[in-house]
Design an enzyme around this catalytic site. Sequence first.
Site, short mmCIF file in Angstrom:
data_model
loop_
_atom_site.label_atom_id
_atom_site.label_comp_id
_atom_site.label_asym_id
_atom_site.label_seq_id
_atom_site.Cartn_x
_atom_site.Cartn_y
_atom_site.Cartn_z
N ARG A 111 0.86 -1.18 0.00
CA ARG A 111 0.00 0.00 0.00
C ARG A 111 0.90 1.23 0.00
O ARG A 111 1.76 1.36 0.87
CB ARG A 111 -0.86 -0.02 1.26
CG ARG A 111 -1.93 1.00 1.28
CD ARG A 111 -2.95 0.54 2.28
NE ARG A 111 -3.86 1.60 2.66
CZ ARG A 111 -4.88 1.40 3.47
NH1 ARG A 111 -5.10 0.21 3.98
NH2 ARG A 111 -5.68 2.39 3.78
N ARG A 164 -7.58 1.33 0.80
CA ARG A 164 -7.60 -0.14 0.93
C ARG A 164 -8.27 -0.77 -0.30
O ARG A 164 -7.85 -1.82 -0.78
CB ARG A 164 -8.36 -0.51 2.21
CG ARG A 164 -8.31 -1.99 2.52
CD ARG A 164 -8.91 -2.32 3.86
NE ARG A 164 -9.23 -3.74 3.95
CZ ARG A 164 -8.38 -4.67 4.32
NH1 ARG A 164 -7.17 -4.36 4.68
NH2 ARG A 164 -8.74 -5.94 4.35
N GLY A 200 0.48 -12.61 0.96
CA GLY A 200 0.30 -11.24 0.44
C GLY A 200 -1.09 -10.71 0.74
O GLY A 200 -2.09 -11.42 0.60
N ASN A 201 -1.16 -9.46 1.14
CA ASN A 201 -2.43 -8.86 1.57
C ASN A 201 -3.24 -8.26 0.43
O ASN A 201 -2.65 -7.82 -0.55
CB ASN A 201 -2.14 -7.77 2.61
CG ASN A 201 -1.95 -8.37 3.98
OD1 ASN A 201 -2.64 -9.31 4.34
ND2 ASN A 201 -1.03 -7.81 4.74
N ASP A 234 -0.86 -13.64 13.44
CA ASP A 234 -1.81 -13.11 14.43
C ASP A 234 -1.92 -14.09 15.61
O ASP A 234 -1.96 -13.69 16.77
CB ASP A 234 -3.18 -12.92 13.78
CG ASP A 234 -3.07 -12.11 12.49
OD1 ASP A 234 -2.65 -10.95 12.57
OD2 ASP A 234 -3.33 -12.67 11.41
N HIS A 256 -7.51 -11.57 8.18
CA HIS A 256 -6.21 -11.05 8.62
C HIS A 256 -6.25 -9.53 8.42
O HIS A 256 -5.80 -9.01 7.39
CB HIS A 256 -5.07 -11.68 7.82
CG HIS A 256 -3.78 -10.94 8.03
ND1 HIS A 256 -3.12 -10.94 9.22
CD2 HIS A 256 -3.06 -10.13 7.20
CE1 HIS A 256 -2.04 -10.17 9.13
NE2 HIS A 256 -1.99 -9.66 7.92
P1 NAX Z 1 7.86 -6.28 -0.18
O1 NAX Z 1 7.29 -5.06 -0.81
O2 NAX Z 1 9.19 -6.22 0.51
O3 NAX Z 1 7.95 -7.45 -1.27
C1 NAX Z 1 6.93 -7.73 -2.15
C2 NAX Z 1 7.53 -8.35 -3.37
O4 NAX Z 1 6.46 -8.80 -4.21
C3 NAX Z 1 8.38 -7.38 -4.19
O5 NAX Z 1 9.64 -7.96 -4.47
C4 NAX Z 1 7.56 -7.18 -5.46
O6 NAX Z 1 8.35 -6.93 -6.60
C5 NAX Z 1 6.86 -8.53 -5.53
N1 NAX Z 1 5.69 -8.54 -6.41
C6 NAX Z 1 4.81 -7.55 -6.67
N2 NAX Z 1 3.93 -7.94 -7.60
C7 NAX Z 1 4.27 -9.19 -7.93
C8 NAX Z 1 3.73 -10.14 -8.85
N3 NAX Z 1 2.70 -9.84 -9.65
N4 NAX Z 1 4.33 -11.35 -8.92
C9 NAX Z 1 5.38 -11.67 -8.16
N5 NAX Z 1 5.93 -10.81 -7.29
C10 NAX Z 1 5.38 -9.60 -7.17
O7 NAX Z 1 6.71 -6.80 0.80
P2 NAX Z 1 6.84 -7.79 2.04
O8 NAX Z 1 7.13 -7.03 3.25
O9 NAX Z 1 7.71 -8.94 1.68
O10 NAX Z 1 5.30 -8.26 2.18
C11 NAX Z 1 4.67 -9.07 1.22
C12 NAX Z 1 3.19 -9.15 1.49
O11 NAX Z 1 2.93 -9.78 2.75
C13 NAX Z 1 2.49 -7.78 1.57
O12 NAX Z 1 1.26 -7.86 0.87
C14 NAX Z 1 2.22 -7.63 3.05
O13 NAX Z 1 1.13 -6.76 3.32
C15 NAX Z 1 1.91 -9.06 3.43
N6 NAX Z 1 1.97 -9.41 4.86
C16 NAX Z 1 1.09 -10.36 5.28
C17 NAX Z 1 1.08 -10.80 6.58
C18 NAX Z 1 0.11 -11.85 7.03
O14 NAX Z 1 0.11 -12.13 8.24
N7 NAX Z 1 -0.71 -12.46 6.17
C19 NAX Z 1 1.99 -10.22 7.60
C20 NAX Z 1 3.17 -9.54 7.00
C21 NAX Z 1 2.91 -8.75 5.75
O15 NAX Z 1 2.37 -7.51 6.09
#
Ligand code: NAX
Length: 325
Positions: free
Chosen positions: A92, A98, A130-131, A159, A187
């Site tokens: 985001r 959102r 991924g969120n 969580d 989540h």
């Molecule tokens: P980052 O921004 O460090 O990494 C995300 C990666 O995804 C980047 O390398 C980006 O190039 C890649 N990406 C984007 N679009 C893509 C696609 N179409 N195909 C393949 N790769 C792609 O984020 P990070 O901190 O690693 O977090 C990743 C996700 O986890 C986020 O959506 C975040 O909100 C979510 N989370 C989920 C949690 C949960 O408990 N379910 C907790 C942690 C985190 O917040």
Amino acid sequence: MRPPVHIAVTGAAGQISYALIFRLIAGDLLGPEQPIVLRLLDVPDAVGALQGIVMELVDCASPLLDDVVITSSPQIAFQDADLAFLVGARPRTQGMERQDLLIVNAGIFSEQGKALNETAKETIRILVVGNPANTNALIAMTNAPRLPPAAFSAMTRLDHNRAVSQLAMKCACTVAEVRRVAIWGNHSTTQFPDIHHALIRGQPALDCVDFDWYAQDFIPTVQKRGAVVIEARGKSSAASAANAAIDQMRNWLYGTPDGDWTSMAIPCQGQYGMADDLVFSFPVTTHDGQYQVVPGLELNEFSRKQLALTERELLIEREMVAHLL
Ligand code: NAX
């Protein structure tokens, strides 16, 4: 030597994956005897960064790393994959609502669902991180009709782990002495961290803590923990998220301990009166690679209200991505 297990990781150049991948080749998920092929997916602009990660993987000289594939094609990433961690998503950014995030990421997960449908093994297990994780999992699952819905889950283990630790700190006990905590629903900040059935050293948790603390302190602390970490660290949770992803996948594959359960967001089939066709977090036990929702838990009025709130949010999210389902 055992045949290698193929593990796909998306968003492989991101910060959670950076904490996850090296633990995978250290044997933290599948143990010290199981060779692994990593199949790392990211967007084309991140392939250079993936090459650097491959150099670091090589420099670990891990006996468990059989091969690494790097790609920006989801079809190649999921080819022959036994396990998949769908971590990659657009973060985001400032000014983004959102709803905008939901729509952008919905496109990614619909494309990846189709790719899973084309090339993944039918026995694959897919954990969406991924969120917005629950709704992304719903989209991927709906776009992969060849795969059983039970192949999908979304991550609420972070969580769950946060709730266990907060309760252990409050009760001055070890985390191993806390059992049967549950995370219900989305989540997000509407999730319901539930300790009505939790036990501390075998005693009901609600006999050990004050209800006001539970309702007014514990619940919001768990719900908003992600934002508090961002405020302190300047970045979102990464190592704890990778740890939770390993915990959730490990329990899924190898089972929950006797007398305890965990929390997983899974395709809902109307359990506890929740709407079908949502990916909803429930307390689950796992055995032989399958999960079952813990049946027959008593839900009082307080709990029912919390469940209704988080269900409502998931229904709204589902409505917003209806064109992809
Ligand atoms: P980052 O921004 O460090 O990494 C995300 C990666 O995804 C980047 O390398 C980006 O190039 C890649 N990406 C984007 N679009 C893509 C696609 N179409 N195909 C393949 N790769 C792609 O984020 P990070 O901190 O690693 O977090 C990743 C996700 O986890 C986020 O959506 C975040 O909100 C979510 N989370 C989920 C949690 C949960 O408990 N379910 C907790 C942690 C985190 O917040």
